[in-house]
Design an enzyme around this catalytic site. Structure first.
Site, PDB file in Angstrom:
ATOM      1  N   ASP A 397      36.442 -49.996 -65.328  1.00  0.00           N
ATOM      2  CA  ASP A 397      36.559 -49.654 -64.323  1.00  0.00           C
ATOM      3  C   ASP A 397      35.589 -48.233 -64.360  1.00  0.00           C
ATOM      4  O   ASP A 397      35.105 -47.974 -65.505  1.00  0.00           O
ATOM      5  CB  ASP A 397      38.220 -48.946 -64.235  1.00  0.00           C
ATOM      6  CG  ASP A 397      38.661 -47.840 -63.293  1.00  0.00           C
ATOM      7  OD1 ASP A 397      37.945 -48.295 -62.133  1.00  0.00           O
ATOM      8  OD2 ASP A 397      39.160 -46.938 -63.432  1.00  0.00           O
ATOM      9  N   LYS A 398      35.360 -47.346 -63.253  1.00  0.00           N
ATOM     10  CA  LYS A 398      34.475 -46.296 -63.297  1.00  0.00           C
ATOM     11  C   LYS A 398      35.381 -45.016 -63.470  1.00  0.00           C
ATOM     12  O   LYS A 398      35.125 -44.327 -64.383  1.00  0.00           O
ATOM     13  CB  LYS A 398      33.805 -45.975 -62.201  1.00  0.00           C
ATOM     14  CG  LYS A 398      32.796 -44.763 -62.145  1.00  0.00           C
ATOM     15  CD  LYS A 398      32.298 -44.792 -60.847  1.00  0.00           C
ATOM     16  CE  LYS A 398      33.143 -44.367 -59.947  1.00  0.00           C
ATOM     17  NZ  LYS A 398      33.241 -42.903 -60.008  1.00  0.00           N
ATOM     18  N   THR A 399      36.045 -44.763 -62.501  1.00  0.00           N
ATOM     19  CA  THR A 399      36.879 -43.208 -62.364  1.00  0.00           C
ATOM     20  C   THR A 399      37.700 -43.267 -63.393  1.00  0.00           C
ATOM     21  O   THR A 399      38.759 -44.013 -63.594  1.00  0.00           O
ATOM     22  CB  THR A 399      37.480 -43.112 -60.991  1.00  0.00           C
ATOM     23  OG1 THR A 399      36.581 -43.629 -60.008  1.00  0.00           O
ATOM     24  CG2 THR A 399      37.960 -41.873 -60.867  1.00  0.00           C
ATOM     25  N   PHE A 542      29.546 -36.956 -41.335  1.00  0.00           N
ATOM     26  CA  PHE A 542      28.813 -37.802 -42.224  1.00  0.00           C
ATOM     27  C   PHE A 542      29.433 -39.162 -41.703  1.00  0.00           C
ATOM     28  O   PHE A 542      30.544 -39.606 -41.407  1.00  0.00           O
ATOM     29  CB  PHE A 542      29.533 -37.335 -43.543  1.00  0.00           C
ATOM     30  CG  PHE A 542      29.324 -38.465 -44.570  1.00  0.00           C
ATOM     31  CD1 PHE A 542      28.045 -38.573 -45.107  1.00  0.00           C
ATOM     32  CD2 PHE A 542      30.323 -39.463 -44.762  1.00  0.00           C
ATOM     33  CE1 PHE A 542      27.834 -39.593 -46.188  1.00  0.00           C
ATOM     34  CE2 PHE A 542      29.971 -40.493 -45.649  1.00  0.00           C
ATOM     35  CZ  PHE A 542      28.754 -40.634 -46.473  1.00  0.00           C
ATOM     36  N   ARG A 599      23.671 -35.732 -59.572  1.00  0.00           N
ATOM     37  CA  ARG A 599      23.709 -36.185 -57.961  1.00  0.00           C
ATOM     38  C   ARG A 599      22.959 -35.249 -57.098  1.00  0.00           C
ATOM     39  O   ARG A 599      23.490 -34.021 -57.100  1.00  0.00           O
ATOM     40  CB  ARG A 599      25.249 -36.409 -57.769  1.00  0.00           C
ATOM     41  CG  ARG A 599      25.805 -37.590 -58.477  1.00  0.00           C
ATOM     42  CD  ARG A 599      27.328 -37.495 -58.666  1.00  0.00           C
ATOM     43  NE  ARG A 599      28.048 -37.818 -57.216  1.00  0.00           N
ATOM     44  CZ  ARG A 599      28.915 -38.388 -57.025  1.00  0.00           C
ATOM     45  NH1 ARG A 599      29.553 -38.865 -58.321  1.00  0.00           N
ATOM     46  NH2 ARG A 599      29.501 -38.757 -55.904  1.00  0.00           N
ATOM     47  N   ASP A 681      35.276 -47.138 -55.768  1.00  0.00           N
ATOM     48  CA  ASP A 681      34.443 -46.141 -55.347  1.00  0.00           C
ATOM     49  C   ASP A 681      33.330 -46.808 -54.495  1.00  0.00           C
ATOM     50  O   ASP A 681      33.142 -47.766 -54.635  1.00  0.00           O
ATOM     51  CB  ASP A 681      33.734 -45.229 -56.242  1.00  0.00           C
ATOM     52  CG  ASP A 681      34.432 -43.932 -56.437  1.00  0.00           C
ATOM     53  OD1 ASP A 681      35.145 -43.675 -55.449  1.00  0.00           O
ATOM     54  OD2 ASP A 681      34.089 -43.222 -57.521  1.00  0.00           O
ATOM     55  N   ARG A 793      33.801 -50.620 -54.211  1.00  0.00           N
ATOM     56  CA  ARG A 793      34.880 -50.982 -53.178  1.00  0.00           C
ATOM     57  C   ARG A 793      35.688 -52.167 -53.272  1.00  0.00           C
ATOM     58  O   ARG A 793      36.015 -53.107 -52.413  1.00  0.00           O
ATOM     59  CB  ARG A 793      34.094 -50.944 -51.731  1.00  0.00           C
ATOM     60  CG  ARG A 793      33.774 -49.567 -51.167  1.00  0.00           C
ATOM     61  CD  ARG A 793      35.095 -49.057 -50.679  1.00  0.00           C
ATOM     62  NE  ARG A 793      34.810 -47.613 -50.211  1.00  0.00           N
ATOM     63  CZ  ARG A 793      35.638 -46.226 -50.555  1.00  0.00           C
ATOM     64  NH1 ARG A 793      36.480 -46.612 -51.338  1.00  0.00           N
ATOM     65  NH2 ARG A 793      35.309 -45.411 -49.955  1.00  0.00           N
ATOM     66  N   LYS A 799      39.205 -57.405 -58.600  1.00  0.00           N
ATOM     67  CA  LYS A 799      38.837 -57.234 -60.055  1.00  0.00           C
ATOM     68  C   LYS A 799      39.308 -58.205 -60.982  1.00  0.00           C
ATOM     69  O   LYS A 799      38.442 -58.736 -61.868  1.00  0.00           O
ATOM     70  CB  LYS A 799      39.379 -55.781 -60.579  1.00  0.00           C
ATOM     71  CG  LYS A 799      38.821 -54.422 -59.914  1.00  0.00           C
ATOM     72  CD  LYS A 799      39.351 -53.213 -60.824  1.00  0.00           C
ATOM     73  CE  LYS A 799      38.980 -52.023 -59.856  1.00  0.00           C
ATOM     74  NZ  LYS A 799      39.254 -50.881 -60.671  1.00  0.00           N
ATOM     75  N   ASN A 822      45.471 -49.447 -60.663  1.00  0.00           N
ATOM     76  CA  ASN A 822      44.653 -50.538 -60.109  1.00  0.00           C
ATOM     77  C   ASN A 822      43.866 -51.416 -60.835  1.00  0.00           C
ATOM     78  O   ASN A 822      43.153 -52.240 -60.495  1.00  0.00           O
ATOM     79  CB  ASN A 822      43.643 -49.734 -59.070  1.00  0.00           C
ATOM     80  CG  ASN A 822      42.837 -48.996 -59.745  1.00  0.00           C
ATOM     81  OD1 ASN A 822      43.428 -48.023 -60.971  1.00  0.00           O
ATOM     82  ND2 ASN A 822      41.549 -48.514 -59.539  1.00  0.00           N
TER      83      ASN A 822
END
Length: 1174
Positions: A397-399, A542, A599, A681, A793, A799, A822
């Site tokens: 996972d990233k976050t 945006f 970033r 994300d 996403r 996953k 998740n």
């Protein structure tokens, strides 16, 4: 009953449509919908024993020992007592059963904790406190701020204007930015009026429970009218209510039917590849055993027919035996019992002890302890340790796993000058450490105390009223969609759509431009202590195509300005030509920022003419109310006004990685482990993190982006990527093209090599097509050729599907690591699941096999504990099978010299104690303490991990080598003592060529040989190893001299018939000479073979071990401190996790409270006449 029900006698049909009525439990109960209790445990009190025994007897060896036990109960064939099998079998089943019971008890505790959470439910006009598990479909419940959402709810009303509700979905998709949900107008009127809510009897018809987190389709029927329902009106279980005092919701899906639980995979029974291999090997050994018994039974039949039949006076046949053939049949089963030690049950007891011991090492490892939140590493299961040494794919996972999800304003470029670095007196840039002096913001009463910055020159520029610097921070304080909250005066809290936005607005706040309040028409900013109210005229929102946002404001002085921020590639195209020199300087700074993995955003402004703006505003109004082509028309207008911008500078935000993430990923990559990042994300965010944590880098030949919107587009993109990486894979000679024929049974794909280093990024919607049956093979072929894969996403179920795909087509061990709910499904699906006890709750940890607090501990878990566990288990199995084949096959050779009579070579007490006492502790000592190199070298040379991935240390070939080695040793151990004893006399002339002397000599040779062998196998000697080996030999001699003594014979005559054998036999020099000869002949080929192999065909491990030996002789040089940098060809873009249309929501005022959001200091009010623009 309505057709959408699914009651059919006792059988439950698949639900096709859900039909429910609010406040009507009787109606809803007819459909037998699930209630809100969840169950992740495997057993209950009544099912534990049968289910657990069923699982344990899936081990072929356990079933075999049960069969053996039944055989031993038959007197005609039993050659050993029944309790020699039943005691160890019960012990093994009990140990495993207790361990499984403890694991399941913890799952029950977790379920009970969740099921017993309190919630307020509306019953008979009153709010009643109840437990989560008692909630039913159709109930109306009340949730308050910071409450977890109990079930999947239809939002009815809330405390916020227009019944908006703010939620955080971190446990569903990993994102911590707030999302907005809004109730239908018709239900928003219910408010918190309990009588109206009780009278609400709306009927909902919607789709059956499914796992799609981003889709919901349904209809609300109220007072004869139909209202469309979609995902924007749903609050899903797993979300958290934020910034909303209260809200009411109608339960649509409960418990296992909720989308969160539909995305959680089932708790699978995980077994290691070595376990599965052992099942196969045990079958092979059974076949080998049957073959030996068959040969000996045939031999017995022939011997009894030719010799025994005429010899019955001396050796009568057993009762009931009336033919040589029947005697041979009985001997077959007798030999099954005698030779069963080729697979002793102590093997499984020892395996469990080794795994348990290696699990404790993980629990006790201080280098994996995280002191900040007092979290040690934990092995939550004890059956998978050695598989940690075989990992080929990591799914992360990233976050919260790779990142801390904390954005920090790190650097900026203003008017061509870079800020954020720290310089010493000599003007040399110095590294920022915890001792570096921080900027003091105490002069600013509204500053955020958590904000940290080190470059004092930026504060000086602000204090000196530098126009460009003021303009820069003014833009940051105005151009955003952040919502402020000020419950106490001066205590500002920003609720941002994305953490990036929050970081930028917080930076402006600390440098003296404090965003204080917002209404639909105004933005209030405190600029260097002076309160100013800007009129907000437009928000140019945006979206993923524009990759920028702008605001148009009128200052208190009446100046019209457009402020814009966005991705550098986009904004640079919109700049006025006079910005040329500044563009170049800023570009250099952008390259530098991006090289550090920050970033970046570019900020610019434009002064507008009143006449032009009035005319543009009219056209904007027309476009925003157009029925056809609204988006296109607005986009054209935005493009028109966002031209000829003046460049102000650039921002650089650090998405703070967890400590040591880039170094960990670099080390794991050197160990040939492929890392896939699966995140909820956005693509931009995920790719940025990919660069900053060393997954992606500019040395890669290419990074493929898969973002097709149809199956054909996705297939084309995947094939184009594969063609570039390996053109040969499209030739007719390609073995996998033939494999794609559905008749092929084998599903394992061979490894394909790419012609360089590549990365792959795939979006969630494209992944959905790629995971379909006809595309999944293409996906796995293309992705597995890449060094890094990033899936953006993705839903929790996707996953798990990605992990399952690699398990299905690749002969590789997979590991999934995550920290939120998740991630539970992929953690359960992978061979090994690792949970990080992070900020997203404990669901991931509760479903995991191993857990710790930081991603960086993963390299130690795999390269040290995993590798050691794998090596120890392989050494144990090789030695165990060797010593038992050497032990058992002596019986086989003896059969040819004993009339195939099933007589044992050894004393029965030796047979009983051989595996239980004499050889158990030395092999356990090696399996618990052995290490080829220590932890430091294991981490420094990740290549040492490679043999585990290829399963080199224990496989079918290694097993065959063990059998051949054991067979050779058994021949030596039988024929050398046999030859030494044949027609031999003692020094006093008495014969010692008797059965008992031979048995003693054979077993003594055997025990000394296997003890020497374990000494050769041991790489790391400890006092414990020495004690176990010498102690076992001493114990053997102590026991035989005791058991073969006169006293024991006199007390237990029938049990100890070997009276005096030990002292008579072992006092003879020729016996010891024969023992010494046996040892030399058994050990010499092993020593010679190992030496020649290491010299002539060294393995990767041999080469690394030589380097380590050389390095140990000299002190290692200090490692150079390298800054992880990358070049500028790929830079971070506008990666905000924005929800499209949020600007329009702010401008409409629907999310504004009617009351003032704060109490201002002094006499200022944003609505006072003197501050309103004339």
């Amino acid at each position: 009953m309505p057709l959408s029900g699914f009651k059919f006698g006792k059988k439950k049909l698949k639900e096709e449509e859900r039909h429910l009525q609010a406040n009507n439990r009787d109606f809803n109960l007819e459909f037998e919908y699930a209630n809100n209790s969840i169950k992740t445990s495997k057993y209950n009190f009544f099912t534990f024993l049968p289910l657990n025994l069923f699982e344990q007897f899936q081990r072929i060896a356990n079933a075999y020992f049960l069969f053996l036990l039944i055989l031993q109960l038959i007197p005609q064939v039993s050659s050993l007592s029944w309790f020699t099998t039943v005691v160890p079998l019960v012990l093994v089943l009990t140990v495993s059963g207790v361990k499984d019971a403890i694991d399941d008890f913890n799952r029950h505790k977790s379920d009970n904790h969740v099921n017993n959470r309190p919630v307020q439910v509306l019953i008979n006009g009153r709010l009643k406190d109840d437990k989560w598990m008692n909630i039913q479909v159709g109930d109306i419940i009340k949730l308050e701020n910071n409450n977890f959402v109990t079930a999947d709810l239809l939002l009815l009303s809330s405390s916020e204007p227009h019944s908006l509700t703010y939620i955080e979905t971190a446990e569903l998709d990993g994102e911590t930015n707030l999302k907005v949900k809004q109730a239908l107008t018709v239900t928003a009127e219910l408010g918190e009026n309990l009588q109206k809510l009780t009278d609400f009897n709306g009927e909902v018809k919607c789709e059956a429970p499914n796992n799609k987190l981003d889709k919901f389709t349904g209809t609300l029927i109220l007072r004869g009218e139909k209202f469309a329902l979609d995902n924007e009106k749903m609050l899903l279980r797993g979300c958290t209510i934020r910034n909303t005092e209260w809200c009411f919701g109608l339960v649509i899906y409960a418990g296992p039917d909720t989308k969160l639980m539909q995305n959680c995979g089932k708790t699978a029974f995980k077994r290691t590849s070595i376990d599965r291999l052992m099942n196969v090997l045990v079958l092979v050994i059974f076949a080998f055993l049957a073959l030996m018994c068959f040969i000996l039974a045939i031999g017995n039949g022939i011997w009894e027919h030719d010799k025994g039949y005429y010899f019955q006076v001396y050796l009568p046949w057993a009762t009931g035996v009336n033919s040589a053939a029947y005697s041979g049949f009985l001997m077959f089963w007798s030999y099954v019992i005698i030779l069963n030690t080729v697979v002793p049950i102590s093997l499984y007891v020892s395996v469990e002890i080794i795994r348990l011991g290696n699990s404790f090492y993980i629990d006790w490892d201080r280098k994996m302890y995280y002191p900040l939140n007092d979290t040690p590493a934990q092995a939550r299961t004890t059956t998978l340790n050695e598989e940690l040494g075989q990992i080929k794919y990591i799914f992360s996972d990233k976050t919260g796993t790779l990142t801390q999800n904390i954005m920090a304003f790190n650097k900026c470029s203003i008017n061509g000058k870079s800020y954020g670095d720290v310089y010493d007196v000599a003007g040399q840039r110095t590294e920022i450490t915890e001792h570096t002096e921080k900027v003091d913001f105490s002069y600013n009463q509204l500053a955020d105390p958590k904000f940290v910055f080190y470059d004092h020159s930026l504060v000086e520029a602000v204090k000196l009223d530098d126009a460009a610097t003021h303009g820069f921070f003014r833009l940051l304080s105005l151009c955003h969609t952040v919502m402020p909250e000020e419950k106490k005066e001066g205590n500002l809290v920003y609720q941002a759509q994305s953490p990036d936005e929050g970081a930028l607005v917080t930076a402006a706040r600390n440098f003296g431009f404090v965003f204080r309040a917002r209404t639909p028409e105004t933005i209030t900013v405190v600029e260097m202590g002076e309160t100013k109210v800007y009129e907000l005229l437009a928000i140019l929102d945006f979206n993923n195509v524009r990759k920028r946002m702008s605001v148009i404001v009128r200052s208190p002085e009446g100046d019209l300005t457009l402020y814009c921020k966005g991705a550098d590639t986009i904004v640079y195209e919109l700049l006025e030509s006079s910005c040329g020199p500044l563009k170049e300087e800023t570009m250099e700074h952008l390259n530098e920022f991006a090289g550090e993995g920050l970033r970046t955003l570019v900020v610019a402004y434009k002064n507008l003419q009143e006449d032009y703006f009035q005319e543009w505003q009219k056209r904007h109004h027309e476009a925003s109310t157009a029925l056809d082509g609204r988006e296109e028309k607005l986009s054209e207008l935005y493009e028109e006004i966002e031209k000829d911008l003046m460049l102000l500078g650039a921002t650089a935000i650090e998405d703070k990685l967890q400590d040591g993430v880039p170094q960990t990923i670099e080390t794991l990559t050197k160990a040939h482990i492929k890392i896939w990042v699966l995140t909820g994300d956005k693509q931009e965010t995920a790719v940025n993190i990919g660069y900053s944590c060393n997954l992606l880098h500019d040395d890669m030949k290419d990074v493929f982006i898969i973002e097709g919107n149809t199956s054909e587009e996705v297939l084309d993109e995947l094939r184009t990527a594969r063609k570039k990486m390996n053109p040969d894979s499209f030739l007719d000679s390609d073995e996998i093209i033939k494999f794609e024929n559905p008749s092929t049974k084998s599903r394992i794909l061979p490894e394909e090599q790419a012609n360089g280093v590549y990365g792959l990024v795939i979006n969630g919607h494209s992944l959905a097509y790629a995971l379909e049956g006809n595309l999944e093979l293409e996906l796995v072929r293309t992705a597995c050729m890449c060094k890094v894969v990033i899936c953006c996403r993705v839903t929790p179920l996707q996953k798990a599907q990605v992990v399952e795909l690699v398990k299905k087509y690749k002969k590789a061990v997979t590991l999934a690591i995550g920290d939120g709910a998740n991630d539970v499904s992929m953690i359960k699906t992978a061979h090994i699941g690792v949970g990080i006890s992070g900020q997203e709750g404990m669901q991931a940890v509760l479903s995991s096999d191993f857990s710790f607090a930081q991603f960086r501990y993963l390299q130690r878990l795999l390269l040290v504990h995993g590798r050691w566990s794998y090596i120890r288990m392989c050494k144990f199995l090789r030695y165990f099978f060797y010593k038992n084949f050497a032990f058992t096959l002596v019986h086989f050779w003896y059969g040819f010299f004993s009339g195939f009579s099933a007589q044992t070579v050894y004393d029965q007490w030796f047979i009983t104690l051989y595996n239980l006492v004499y050889t158990s502790l030395p092999v356990l000592g090696m399996s618990l303490f052995d290490q080829d190199v220590d932890d430091r070298w294991s981490m420094q040379f990740p290549h040492l991990y490679e043999p585990g991935q290829q399963n080199r240390y224990f496989n079918k070939i290694e097993f065959v080598k063990c059998v051949l080695h054991g067979t050779y040793s058994s021949l030596i151990l039988f024929f050398i003592p046999y030859g030494a004893m044949y027609d031999t006399v003692r020094s006093d002339g008495k014969a010692i060529a008797d059965y008992q002397s031979f048995a003693l000599m054979a077993q003594t040779c055997l025990l000394i040989v296997v003890s020497v062998q374990i000494g050769l196998d041991t790489a790391y000697w400890t006092a414990v190893n020495q004690f176990f080996i010498w102690g076992s030999l001493s114990l053997y001699f102590a026991i035989i001299f005791t058991m073969y003594s006169d006293g024991m014979y006199l007390i237990f005559t029938a049990s100890f018939p070997f009276i005096g054998t030990a002292r008579n036999t072992l006092s003879q020099p020729n016996v010891w000479l024969a023992i010494f000869l046996s040892i030399i002949l058994c050990v010499l080929p092993v020593v010679g073979g190992r030496f020649l192999k290491a010299q002539l065909i060294p393995t990767v491990s041999d080469k690394v071990l030589r380097k380590i030996r050389a390095a140990k002789k000299r002190p290692p040089p200090p490692l150079p401190k390298t800054r992880l940098r990358r070049t500028s060809t790929r830079r971070s873009g506008y990666a905000f996790s924005h929800q499209h249309g949020f600007g329009a929501l702010i401008m409409s005022g629907r999310n504004m409270r009617p009351k003032l959001p704060f109490t201002t200091t002094g006499t200022f009010s944003p609505n006072s006449e003197k501050n309103r623009h004339k």
